[in-house]
Design a protein around this motif. Structure first.
Motif, PDB file in Angstrom:
ATOM      1  N   ILE A  78       4.061  -1.108   3.542  1.00 49.65           N
ATOM      2  CA  ILE A  78       3.656   0.267   3.253  1.00 49.65           C
ATOM      3  C   ILE A  78       4.817   1.026   2.617  1.00 49.65           C
ATOM      4  CG2 ILE A  78       1.926   0.336   5.075  1.00 49.65           C
ATOM      5  CD1 ILE A  78       3.851   2.118   6.672  1.00 49.65           C
ATOM      6  N   VAL A  79       4.461   1.953   1.743  1.00 54.54           N
ATOM      7  CA  VAL A  79       5.442   2.786   1.060  1.00 54.54           C
ATOM      8  C   VAL A  79       5.063   4.252   1.291  1.00 54.54           C
ATOM      9  CG1 VAL A  79       6.556   3.346  -1.123  1.00 54.54           C
ATOM     10  CG2 VAL A  79       5.746   1.006  -0.714  1.00 54.54           C
ATOM     11  N   ASP A  80       5.895   4.981   2.013  1.00 56.09           N
ATOM     12  CA  ASP A  80       5.691   6.417   2.226  1.00 56.09           C
ATOM     13  C   ASP A  80       6.313   7.144   1.041  1.00 56.09           C
ATOM     14  OD1 ASP A  80       5.111   8.882   3.335  1.00 56.09           O
ATOM     15  OD2 ASP A  80       6.933   8.924   4.562  1.00 56.09           O
ATOM     16  N   THR A  81       5.510   7.854   0.275  1.00 52.71           N
ATOM     17  CA  THR A  81       5.986   8.466  -0.966  1.00 52.71           C
ATOM     18  C   THR A  81       6.188   9.974  -0.817  1.00 52.71           C
ATOM     19  OG1 THR A  81       3.766   8.903  -1.849  1.00 52.71           O
ATOM     20  CG2 THR A  81       4.730   6.726  -2.292  1.00 52.71           C
ATOM     21  N   PRO A  82       7.003  10.571  -1.682  1.00 49.39           N
ATOM     22  CA  PRO A  82       7.163  12.029  -1.681  1.00 49.39           C
ATOM     23  C   PRO A  82       5.842  12.738  -1.973  1.00 49.39           C
ATOM     24  CG  PRO A  82       8.924  10.977  -2.927  1.00 49.39           C
ATOM     25  CD  PRO A  82       7.910   9.907  -2.633  1.00 49.39           C
ATOM     26  N   GLY A  83       5.722  13.971  -1.495  1.00 47.31           N
ATOM     27  CA  GLY A  83       4.512  14.750  -1.723  1.00 47.31           C
ATOM     28  C   GLY A  83       4.277  15.024  -3.194  1.00 47.31           C
ATOM     29  N   MET A  84       3.035  14.847  -3.631  1.00 50.76           N
ATOM     30  CA  MET A  84       2.675  15.083  -5.021  1.00 50.76           C
ATOM     31  C   MET A  84       2.434  16.573  -5.250  1.00 50.76           C
ATOM     32  SD  MET A  84       2.781  12.042  -6.240  1.00 50.76           S
ATOM     33  CE  MET A  84       1.941  12.143  -7.814  1.00 50.76           C
ATOM     34  N   ALA A  85       2.925  17.071  -6.369  1.00 43.45           N
ATOM     35  CA  ALA A  85       2.764  18.486  -6.704  1.00 43.45           C
ATOM     36  C   ALA A  85       2.806  18.649  -8.214  1.00 43.45           C
ATOM     37  CB  ALA A  85       3.860  19.322  -6.048  1.00 43.45           C
TER      38      ALA A  85
ATOM     39  N   ILE B  26       0.840  -1.196   0.000  1.00 47.17           N
ATOM     40  CA  ILE B  26       0.000   0.000   0.000  1.00 47.17           C
ATOM     41  C   ILE B  26       0.876   1.248   0.000  1.00 47.17           C
ATOM     42  CG2 ILE B  26      -1.828   1.259   1.198  1.00 47.17           C
ATOM     43  CD1 ILE B  26      -2.627  -1.507   0.073  1.00 47.17           C
ATOM     44  N   GLY B  27       0.607   2.168  -0.906  1.00 42.09           N
ATOM     45  CA  GLY B  27       1.323   3.427  -0.961  1.00 42.09           C
ATOM     46  C   GLY B  27       0.578   4.524  -0.228  1.00 42.09           C
ATOM     47  N   ILE B  28       1.318   5.365   0.481  1.00 40.07           N
ATOM     48  CA  ILE B  28       0.732   6.528   1.157  1.00 40.07           C
ATOM     49  C   ILE B  28       1.045   7.751   0.302  1.00 40.07           C
ATOM     50  CG2 ILE B  28       0.674   7.907   3.262  1.00 40.07           C
ATOM     51  CD1 ILE B  28       1.574   5.459   4.801  1.00 40.07           C
TER      52      ILE B  28
ATOM     53  N   GLY C 298      -2.792  -0.930  -3.645  1.00 41.81           N
ATOM     54  CA  GLY C 298      -3.775   0.039  -3.205  1.00 41.81           C
ATOM     55  C   GLY C 298      -3.106   1.294  -2.691  1.00 41.81           C
ATOM     56  N   VAL C 299      -3.908   2.303  -2.407  1.00 40.61           N
ATOM     57  CA  VAL C 299      -3.377   3.621  -2.034  1.00 40.61           C
ATOM     58  C   VAL C 299      -4.170   4.217  -0.876  1.00 40.61           C
ATOM     59  CG1 VAL C 299      -3.141   6.016  -2.798  1.00 40.61           C
ATOM     60  CG2 VAL C 299      -2.418   4.145  -4.299  1.00 40.61           C
TER      61      VAL C 299
ATOM     62  N   LEU D 166      -8.651   2.593  -3.439  1.00 41.95           N
ATOM     63  CA  LEU D 166      -8.268   3.886  -2.872  1.00 41.95           C
ATOM     64  C   LEU D 166      -9.072   4.164  -1.610  1.00 41.95           C
ATOM     65  CD1 LEU D 166      -6.866   6.689  -3.066  1.00 41.95           C
ATOM     66  CD2 LEU D 166      -8.725   7.395  -4.575  1.00 41.95           C
ATOM     67  N   LEU D 167      -8.359   4.518  -0.545  1.00 45.98           N
ATOM     68  CA  LEU D 167      -8.986   4.928   0.705  1.00 45.98           C
ATOM     69  C   LEU D 167      -8.468   6.319   1.041  1.00 45.98           C
ATOM     70  CD1 LEU D 167     -10.711   4.186   3.214  1.00 45.98           C
ATOM     71  CD2 LEU D 167      -8.634   3.191   4.216  1.00 45.98           C
ATOM     72  N   ILE D 168      -9.380   7.282   1.154  1.00 48.83           N
ATOM     73  CA  ILE D 168      -8.989   8.660   1.453  1.00 48.83           C
ATOM     74  C   ILE D 168      -8.917   8.863   2.961  1.00 48.83           C
ATOM     75  CG2 ILE D 168      -9.610  11.106   1.246  1.00 48.83           C
ATOM     76  CD1 ILE D 168     -10.943  10.462  -1.395  1.00 48.83           C
ATOM     77  N   VAL D 169      -7.828   9.479   3.414  1.00 47.10           N
ATOM     78  CA  VAL D 169      -7.622   9.768   4.829  1.00 47.10           C
ATOM     79  C   VAL D 169      -7.718  11.271   5.033  1.00 47.10           C
ATOM     80  CG1 VAL D 169      -6.067   9.547   6.794  1.00 47.10           C
ATOM     81  CG2 VAL D 169      -6.105   7.764   5.029  1.00 47.10           C
TER      82      VAL D 169
END
Length: 212
Positions: free
Chosen positions: A85-92, A26-28, A133-134, A163-166
């Motif tokens: 789990i994979v903590d990913t860089p902030g999307m921009a 799962i990616g964050i 999943g994300v 996809l699960l929104i937090v």
């Protein structure tokens, strides 16, 4: 680590071995400073007692490379999942080096940071090819209907990724997680405070059910 945490982890590992629970990667994801790494650190602490996954900072794009933690077993209200789990860089959609200079960095350092952050966004997108999943983390104090959020969700929907929104930061007085639900009604939303640990049991149950 307390006795309760040790027992919970041991039980989770035993159940996973006996019943062969699904293992999901799962990616964050989410925009910068939404609380992705704070949440990742919480998950790692709660289900491994193994320190932290990344560094939390008020400076945007502190996480500029994906960081992975394998072998977590989440058990919540009868639901269980074996998780990487994979903590990913902030999307921009745009990264301006001057944004970093506002935090006291030199122009040279700011340009280096911006370059690394841009490379991190590209890496995060590539990771989508290798995920089951994300978790999409949004700051519930901000307008959710942004170009970044719409683009990320569209990308995930096109890939048919669960996809699960937090909706994070509900501890803040101006939080309005209902806006996130209204903006993206097609996806489940869980309201939490990763910083204060609010509603994490609800999130863990949703993760186990949604991705299991």
């Amino acid at each position: 680590m307390g006795v309760f945490e040790s027992l919970r982890m041991s039980l989770g590992i035993w159940l996973s071995r006996i019943f062969g629970k699904k293992r999901a990667r799962i990616g964050i994801y989410g925009p910068p400073n939404a609380g992705k790494t704070t949440l990742a650190n919480r998950i790692v602490k709660d289900w491994s007692g193994d320190g932290t996954l990344g560094t939390v900072s008020p400076v945007p794009h502190e996480t500029r490379r994906a960081v992975r933690k394998e072998g977590l077993v989440i058990n919540a209200d009868g639901a269980s999942i074996h998780l990487d789990i994979v903590d990913t860089p902030g999307m921009a959609t745009k990264i301006d080096f001057r944004e970093f200079m506002a935090y006291g960095m030199s122009e040279e350092e700011a340009k280096r940071r911006a370059k690394e952050a841009t490379e991190g966004v590209i890496e995060a997108i590539k990771w989508l090819d290798d995920l089951d999943g994300v978790l999409l983390v949004m700051d519930s104090t901000e307008d959710p209907y942004t170009q970044v959020n719409v683009t990320v969700i569209g990308n995930m929907e096109a890939r048919n990724l669960p996809l699960l929104i937090v909706a994070n930061k509900i501890d803040l007085p101006n939080a309005a997680p209902s806006r996130i639900k209204a903006a993206f009604p097609q996806h489940p939303v869980v309201q939490i405070s990763a910083l204060e640990g609010k509603n994490l049991d609800e999130l863990y149950h949703a993760i186990a059910v949604h991705f299991g």
